[in-house]
Scaffold this motif. Structure first.
Motif, PDB file in Angstrom:
ATOM      1  N   LEU A  96       8.670 -23.651 -10.428  1.00 24.92           N
ATOM      2  CA  LEU A  96       7.670 -22.980  -9.596  1.00 24.92           C
ATOM      3  C   LEU A  96       6.333 -23.700  -9.667  1.00 24.92           C
ATOM      4  CD1 LEU A  96       8.724 -19.313 -10.384  1.00 24.92           C
ATOM      5  CD2 LEU A  96       9.377 -20.728  -8.436  1.00 24.92           C
ATOM      6  N   SER A  97       6.084 -24.361 -10.784  1.00 20.98           N
ATOM      7  CA  SER A  97       4.873 -25.194 -10.905  1.00 20.98           C
ATOM      8  C   SER A  97       5.216 -26.398 -11.777  1.00 20.98           C
ATOM      9  CB  SER A  97       3.722 -24.415 -11.545  1.00 20.98           C
ATOM     10  OG  SER A  97       3.849 -24.414 -12.957  1.00 20.98           O
ATOM     11  N   TYR A  98       4.269 -27.354 -11.852  1.00 19.88           N
ATOM     12  CA  TYR A  98       4.491 -28.500 -12.729  1.00 19.88           C
ATOM     13  C   TYR A  98       4.071 -28.208 -14.171  1.00 19.88           C
ATOM     14  CZ  TYR A  98       5.741 -31.497  -8.828  1.00 19.88           C
ATOM     15  OH  TYR A  98       6.387 -32.049  -7.765  1.00 19.88           O
ATOM     16  N   SER A 136      28.141 -23.393  -8.363  1.00 17.68           N
ATOM     17  CA  SER A 136      26.751 -23.735  -8.027  1.00 17.68           C
ATOM     18  C   SER A 136      25.826 -22.951  -8.948  1.00 17.68           C
ATOM     19  CB  SER A 136      26.479 -23.381  -6.559  1.00 17.68           C
ATOM     20  OG  SER A 136      25.106 -23.504  -6.267  1.00 17.68           O
ATOM     21  N   ILE A 137      24.930 -23.670  -9.591  1.00 19.93           N
ATOM     22  CA  ILE A 137      24.026 -23.061 -10.559  1.00 19.93           C
ATOM     23  C   ILE A 137      22.593 -23.352 -10.166  1.00 19.93           C
ATOM     24  CG2 ILE A 137      23.156 -23.348 -12.918  1.00 19.93           C
ATOM     25  CD1 ILE A 137      25.861 -23.299 -13.980  1.00 19.93           C
ATOM     26  N   LEU A 138      21.741 -22.325 -10.263  1.00 18.82           N
ATOM     27  CA  LEU A 138      20.314 -22.506  -9.982  1.00 18.82           C
ATOM     28  C   LEU A 138      19.526 -22.094 -11.220  1.00 18.82           C
ATOM     29  CD1 LEU A 138      17.815 -22.892  -8.144  1.00 18.82           C
ATOM     30  CD2 LEU A 138      18.136 -20.519  -7.401  1.00 18.82           C
ATOM     31  N   VAL A 139      18.669 -22.998 -11.690  1.00 20.49           N
ATOM     32  CA  VAL A 139      17.774 -22.681 -12.808  1.00 20.49           C
ATOM     33  C   VAL A 139      16.365 -22.608 -12.273  1.00 20.49           C
ATOM     34  CG1 VAL A 139      17.100 -23.298 -15.149  1.00 20.49           C
ATOM     35  CG2 VAL A 139      19.254 -24.142 -14.228  1.00 20.49           C
ATOM     36  N   VAL A 140      15.687 -21.483 -12.480  1.00 18.68           N
ATOM     37  CA  VAL A 140      14.306 -21.367 -12.024  1.00 18.68           C
ATOM     38  C   VAL A 140      13.378 -21.250 -13.230  1.00 18.68           C
ATOM     39  CG1 VAL A 140      12.677 -20.121 -10.563  1.00 18.68           C
ATOM     40  CG2 VAL A 140      15.114 -20.144  -9.975  1.00 18.68           C
ATOM     41  N   GLY A 141      12.488 -22.216 -13.362  1.00 17.99           N
ATOM     42  CA  GLY A 141      11.530 -22.198 -14.454  1.00 17.99           C
ATOM     43  C   GLY A 141      10.117 -22.078 -13.922  1.00 17.99           C
ATOM     44  N   ALA A 142       9.235 -21.502 -14.718  1.00 18.57           N
ATOM     45  CA  ALA A 142       7.836 -21.395 -14.301  1.00 18.57           C
ATOM     46  C   ALA A 142       7.171 -22.765 -14.270  1.00 18.57           C
ATOM     47  CB  ALA A 142       7.084 -20.459 -15.241  1.00 18.57           C
ATOM     48  N   HIS A 143       7.604 -23.632 -15.205  1.00 13.20           N
ATOM     49  CA  HIS A 143       6.972 -24.948 -15.351  1.00 13.20           C
ATOM     50  C   HIS A 143       8.053 -26.032 -15.339  1.00 13.20           C
ATOM     51  CE1 HIS A 143       4.608 -21.933 -17.749  1.00 13.20           C
ATOM     52  NE2 HIS A 143       3.828 -22.187 -16.713  1.00 13.20           N
ATOM     53  N   ALA A 144       7.614 -27.272 -15.192  1.00 10.20           N
ATOM     54  CA  ALA A 144       8.574 -28.347 -14.950  1.00 10.20           C
ATOM     55  C   ALA A 144       9.562 -28.582 -16.076  1.00 10.20           C
ATOM     56  CB  ALA A 144       7.805 -29.646 -14.648  1.00 10.20           C
ATOM     57  N   ALA A 145       9.197 -28.223 -17.315  1.00 14.70           N
ATOM     58  CA  ALA A 145      10.071 -28.578 -18.431  1.00 14.70           C
ATOM     59  C   ALA A 145      10.908 -27.417 -18.959  1.00 14.70           C
ATOM     60  CB  ALA A 145       9.229 -29.157 -19.573  1.00 14.70           C
ATOM     61  N   ASP A 146      10.677 -26.223 -18.478  1.00 16.04           N
ATOM     62  CA  ASP A 146      11.373 -25.064 -19.061  1.00 16.04           C
ATOM     63  C   ASP A 146      12.891 -25.230 -19.072  1.00 16.04           C
ATOM     64  OD1 ASP A 146       9.180 -23.420 -19.797  1.00 16.04           O
ATOM     65  OD2 ASP A 146       8.897 -22.820 -17.715  1.00 16.04           O
ATOM     66  N   PHE A 147      13.440 -25.743 -17.982  1.00 11.57           N
ATOM     67  CA  PHE A 147      14.908 -25.829 -17.887  1.00 11.57           C
ATOM     68  C   PHE A 147      15.493 -26.723 -18.963  1.00 11.57           C
ATOM     69  CE2 PHE A 147      16.113 -30.016 -16.152  1.00 11.57           C
ATOM     70  CZ  PHE A 147      14.865 -30.544 -15.837  1.00 11.57           C
TER      71      PHE A 147
END
Lengths: 239, 239, 239, 239, 239, 239
Positions: free
Chosen positions: E40-42, E6-17
Motif C-alpha cells: 500500500l506504500s513504500y 492464486s495468492i495475494l499478499v497485502v502489506g502496509a509497507h514494501a517489506a512487510d511481505f
C-alpha cells in the motif's frame, strides 16, 4: 419475565449475602417473595479476624456468633438463614456437599439464584462456591430435555458484585433499584458487627451504582442500587 | 423496566429489519407501541441480485421496488418505514448523515433501539451502521450529565441476530417470545420478494430460538422467538 | 513498588525455572535478594526422556539426577532448590500438598512469586501448578481483611513465559532486562544436561525478548530479557 | 494436513456423538478410516426421560437400551461403539477413569479427536468430559519433548457444536461438508429412538451450517455441514 | 480445502511481505500458483531510516530503491510486485484507494489473501491496512447472496505474524512448513538491504515456529515454518 | 522503570483530567516533573449544561469559563493547561488535528501519556480521543526501527479510569498512591465549578481505589489512589 416468588442467595461465607445482595433480597421480600440465604461456611477463618482478637476465642464460639449475626441480618431483610458449615480457607465441596446443595435447590425451587463470580484473585473460596452453584442448578433442573429424575424450572442465575469487579471479570448486566428498602440493607449490614468497617464501603457502593443506574435509565428517583451479572439469557414476551 | 412505547429499528439495508427484528416489532405494535423502521440504504447493490436479473433494470427502479417492499413489510408489522438512501457496498456515513440520524433519534425519542452487531466478517456495511447508531444514540441522549443541548432519555440498545452469530461476536442476552405475532412476521417476510429464499431460513431460526427460549425459561408455550444482545445494562426496581 | 528481597519460583517440574525465569532470579540474587526454587515434581516421566534411554534406568535414579541438576542450576543463579516430589504426568495436588505449599509460602514470605500460566494445551501439569500456587498465595495472605490466622503481605504474582505463548493466553506485561546476568542463566541451562536441545532455543528467546524490550523502552543497552505477565495490579507511589 | 485414518469421538453421554459429529464420522469411514465412539456414560439419568416413562423401568434396562441404540447408530456410520459407564448427572472422572481414557487414546492412536466444549451452562457433564479428554490427549502424546513413556503422535483436537453455541463460547473454525453421507447421519439419528424430537432439530442445523459453508466457500454443492472448533493449530505443507 | 492457485499478499509497507509471508508464498509458487505482492506504500518514512542516512537523500530516491528491493525480493519467491504508493506514517485509505484495492482483488480472484492483524500497538499503519483489506475482500466477493455486481469466490483470509504477537492479539491457527523453500525466503530477505538487521531475527522466528509445528504435528521433518491466523472458518469435505 | 520527568494528559474535554488523573499528575509535579494537560475540546456542548442555564449564555463565554477553570485546576496540581478547541459532541479529529497532536507529543517528549479507554458506551468523544492519542504516540516515536524522521523515546501509555469501568473494558493494572497530594486534587476538583456534583463522587472513588490498593499491597498507609490501565508492557531491570 415474571417476578421472582422465591430467591436463593448462596455465599461462600456467612456475610457475603449482606454486602452483595441484601438490597435485592429486601426488595423481593417486600413484594411478598420468599428468600433463603445459604452460606456454605461461616467464614470462621478467613473473615472473622475481629472475633479472633478476643482472648480465649474458640472456633465453635466464632461460628456461633457468625450464625447469630447471619440470622439477624437475614431477618432484617425478611429472609431465612441456613449454613452448611463446610469450612473455609479453603472451602472444599465434594460429592456429598454437592448433593446437599442440589437437594436444597430442588426443595426451594427458586426463581432466582444469586452467587459469586467465576474468578476472584482475592479469595480462594468464591470461585469454588460459583462452580458448585452452577452444577447444583443444572443437576436440579436438568438439561432442558426429558430426564430420569424430577426437575425444577431452571432458575434465573445472577452473579453478585465482587470486591474488585474488573479483576474478577464482572460486567454488570442488571441493576436493581434498592432505594425503597435501603434502610433494611443498612440494618442487615449493622448486624455484621465483626466486619463493621465494610458498612460505609458498601453504602457508598450502593450510591455509586445508584448513580450509574440513574444515568442509564434516566430515572432520577434511583438513589441506591445493586449491580448483578446475568449468566443465562432472559426470555421475554415483549420488549 | 417499563414497556417500550416507541421502538426504532436501524438497518444498513432495506430488508434487514424483516429477518432480524420483525417479530419483536410486531409484539410491540400489537401492544400499542409506535415502531419506526429506518434503513440507511436500500441495499440496491449488495442484496438485490434477483432484481438485477431483469433486463434493462435501473438503479432507480431497484430502489423503487425495495422501497415498496420495505413499506409493505413494515405495514405488516404495524411500523412506519423510512430510508435515508445513503448507498450500499460500501455504506459510508459522514458528518451530515450522522446528524440526520441523530435528529431522527431525537425526534422519535425511542425507548428501544435495535441495530446490527459491531463485527460482521460477511458484510462491510453492518459494522458501519452499528457504529453510527451508537454515536447517534449518545449524541441524542448526552453523557448522563447536564449538557448544553436538548437530550432525550437514553434508549435501551439491543443488537439483533446476524447471519453467522458466533463469527460476529453475538451472544444472546435476551429472547423475545414472538409466538403470538408470528403470522405477521411471515407476512413481512413474504413482502421481501427479492430475497424469497430467506423465508424458510428465518422461519427455522425463529423455531430454534423458540427451542432455546423454552429450555431456558421452562415455558412450554414459546414456539417462536428472536434473540437479541443487550449492550448497556438494565435497571430494575426488583428481580 | 519496592524491590523484591525474597523471590519464590514454583515450577511443575524440576527444570521449568531454568528456561523461564533463571534470568530474573539471577538479577534478584545479584542485588542481594533471597531466591527459592520450588519444584512440585522432578518431571521424571514427562520431560526426562533422554535419561530413560540409558539401559536399566530406574525412577529413583532419574529423580536423583534431576535433583542434582536442579540444585546445580539453582546454585548458578544463587538460589536454593527444593522439590515436593509429587509425581508428574499427571501432577495432582490434593489437600495435603496444598497445605505444604501454603506453609512454604508462609515460611518464605516472598515479595514475588513466579509460576506457570492458567492454560497450556501442551502440558497437563502446568495449569495444575498454576491453580495450586494461586490458592496457596491466597491462603497464606488472606483476603485483605482481618482473618483468624497469621497472614503474610500478599506477594506480587507473575506468570512466566510458556513454550507457545499465544496458545496459553500469555500476554506479557513486564520484561526484565537480564543482560548483566545472562552468563549465569547460560550456566543454569548448561546444568540441565537432560534437555540440552533447549539451550539454544531459550538463548534465542532471550535475545528476541531483548529486542522487544529495546523497542518498547527505547533503551538500546538491553540485549537479553525475560517476559512475564503480572496477574494482580501494581500499587505505585508515583508514575 | 494428511487425511484422518483413525477418528475418536468422546461424548459425555451415549447419544452426543450422533447429533454433533455423525456426519464427519461417516465421511471418514466412507473414505476408509477407522472410527471409534467412546461414551463416558450412558446418559441414563440426564437424557433418557422418555425411557423412564415406561412402568417398572430399571437403570440396568435403560443402560441396555441406550447401549443397543448407541451401537446401532454407530453401525450406521461405520463406527465402533464403546462405553465406560461412569454414570451421569453428575459425571465424575477420577484418576482411574482418566487412566482408562488415556489408555484408549494410546491404543487407538487417533489422528483426530472430537469432543465437547470447555463451557456449557446447560449441561454439567459436558465440561467434565472436555477437561478429561484434554488431559488424556496430553498424557498419551507427551509435551513434544522426549519423555519416559511411550507417546503417540498428537491427535488433532476438534470441539463439536453444542446446543446453544454462543453461550458455550463455541466459534466455528471448520465446517465439514456432509452432503454425500447425510442419509447415514439420518439413519444414526433414527436409531436414538429415546430422543426422537431432536432429529428434525439437527437436520435443520445441518442445513443451516450447509448454508454457512456455501457462503464461506462459494461452493454451491454443499447442502449439509457440521461445524467444529479446532483447538490446536494445524501444520500445513502449503496454503 | 483445495490448494491455492492464486495468492495475494497485502502489506502496509514494501517489506512487510518478506518477513511475514515469503515462505508461504514461495511454497505456493513452487507448486505452480500465481502470487502477487501488493504494497500500500513504500514505507518510505517509517521503516527506511537506513536509506535516509545517505547525504542528500530524497523521497523519490528512497521510493525508487524500495521499489527495486521489493521487486527483487518478490522475484526471489516467484511473485509479482505492485505498489499503490499511498504514503506511510500515517497510511490513509480513502474511498478511491479502497476502490483501487477492491478492483485488484476482483482482477486477481485470489484463493488466499494474507495481510496484517487488526491491532498493532507498535505500528499505526498495520491496522489501517487490515481494515481496508477486509472491506475490499467483502466488496469484491459480496455477502454470499445474489448482488447487483460481479462477485468473485470469497478468498480465504489469513493474518500474518506481527512483530510482537501477543500484544497484537495474534493467535496462530495455521503453520505452513517452509522447510523446502527456506533458501528462497533467505534470498528475499537479503534483497531488503535497508533492513538488514531483521534477517537473523526472522530466521530464528522461522526455526522457532518450526519447533512449534514439529511439536504439534509430530512431524520431525519440519525445520522452518511461518505462523498465520485464519479469520473465517474453513470448509472441508472431510477431516 | 525510571521515574517520569514529563507527563502528558490528553482529555477529550476540558475537565476530564481533573477527575481521572489529577492525583497522579500532582504526585509527579511534587517530585519535580513537568506536566502538561492537553484538552482536545472544551466540552462546551456535552458537559457544560450548568453554564448553559445562565440567560444569554454564548458558546464563546462557555469556552472562556471552561478555559479559566481548566487553567485554575491545572495550576492546583502544578501543570500547564492547553486546549486544541476542536469541538465536542461529536469530537472529530482529521489529518490536520492529528498532526497538531503529534507535534505536541514530539515537542514535549513525555515519559508518560495518560488518556481515555478504547471503548465508552456513555460518551462518543472518549474513544475518538483514545484512538488519536495512540496514533500520535506511534507517529512521534516510530515503530522501533530506524525511520526517516526524528523520533522520540516511546512514552509509557496509561488509560485513566472511565465513569463505568467494566462497561468500558477497563481493567486496572496500576494504582498510584495519591494520599500525599490529595488536597491538591481536591483543589483541582473545586475549580471545576460547572460540574460540582462530581466532587464527592470522585473523592469516594479515590478512597475506594485506596482500599483496593491497600489490600493488594498490604501497605496500610494508602488512603487515596487512582487506577490506571497500562497498554504496552514495562521493561524492568529487576523485579
Amino acid at each position: 419475565m415474571s417476578e421472582a416468588k422465591s430467591i436463593l442467595v448462596v455465599g461462600a461465607h456467612a456475610a457475603d449475602f449482606v454486602w452483595r445482595a441484601a438490597g435485592a433480597v429486601a426488595v423481593a421480600t417486600a413484594r411478598g417473595a420468599r428468600a433463603t440465604v445459604l452460606c456454605l461456611s461461616y467464614g470462621e477463618r478467613g473473615e472473622s479476624g475481629e472475633l479472633w482478637k478476643e482472648p480465649n476465642q474458640t472456633v465453635e464460639n466464632v461460628k456461633r456468633i457468625r450464625h447469630q449475626q447471619g440470622e439477624q441480618a437475614a431477618a432484617a431483610i425478611g429472609a431465612e438463614f441456613r449454613c452448611l458449615d463446610l469450612g473455609d480457607y479453603p472451602l472444599e465441596i465434594g460429592r456429598e456437599a454437592l448433593e446437599q446443595l442440589t437437594d436444597i435447590v430442588r426443595e426451594l425451587e427458586p426463581d432466582v439464584i444469586l452467587t459469586h463470580t467465576e474468578k476472584d484473585p482475592f479469595n480462594p473460596d468464591h470461585p469454588v462456591a460459583h462452580s458448585a452453584v452452577l452444577k447444583a442448578r443444572q443437576l436440579a433442573s436438568g438439561a432442558g430435555v426429558a430426564s430420569g429424575f424430577k426437575t425444577i424450572k431452571p432458575p434465573r442465575l445472577y452473579l453478585f458484585e465482587p470486591h474488585q469487579p474488573e479483576l474478577c471479570g464482572f460486567v454488570p448486566t442488571t441493576f436493581v433499584d434498592i432505594t425503597p428498602v435501603f434502610e433494611r440493607k443498612q440494618a442487615a449490614m449493622a448486624a455484621m458487627a465483626a466486619q463493621k468497617y465494610l458498612q460505609r464501603y458498601y453504602t457508598e457502593l450502593a450510591e455509586r451504582r445508584g448513580n450509574h443506574a440513574r444515568r442509564i435509565s434516566g430515572n432520577s428517583e434511583v438513589r441506591y442500587a445493586e449491580a448483578f451479572q446475568r449468566v443465562v439469557p432472559e426470555v421475554l414476551s415483549h420488549l
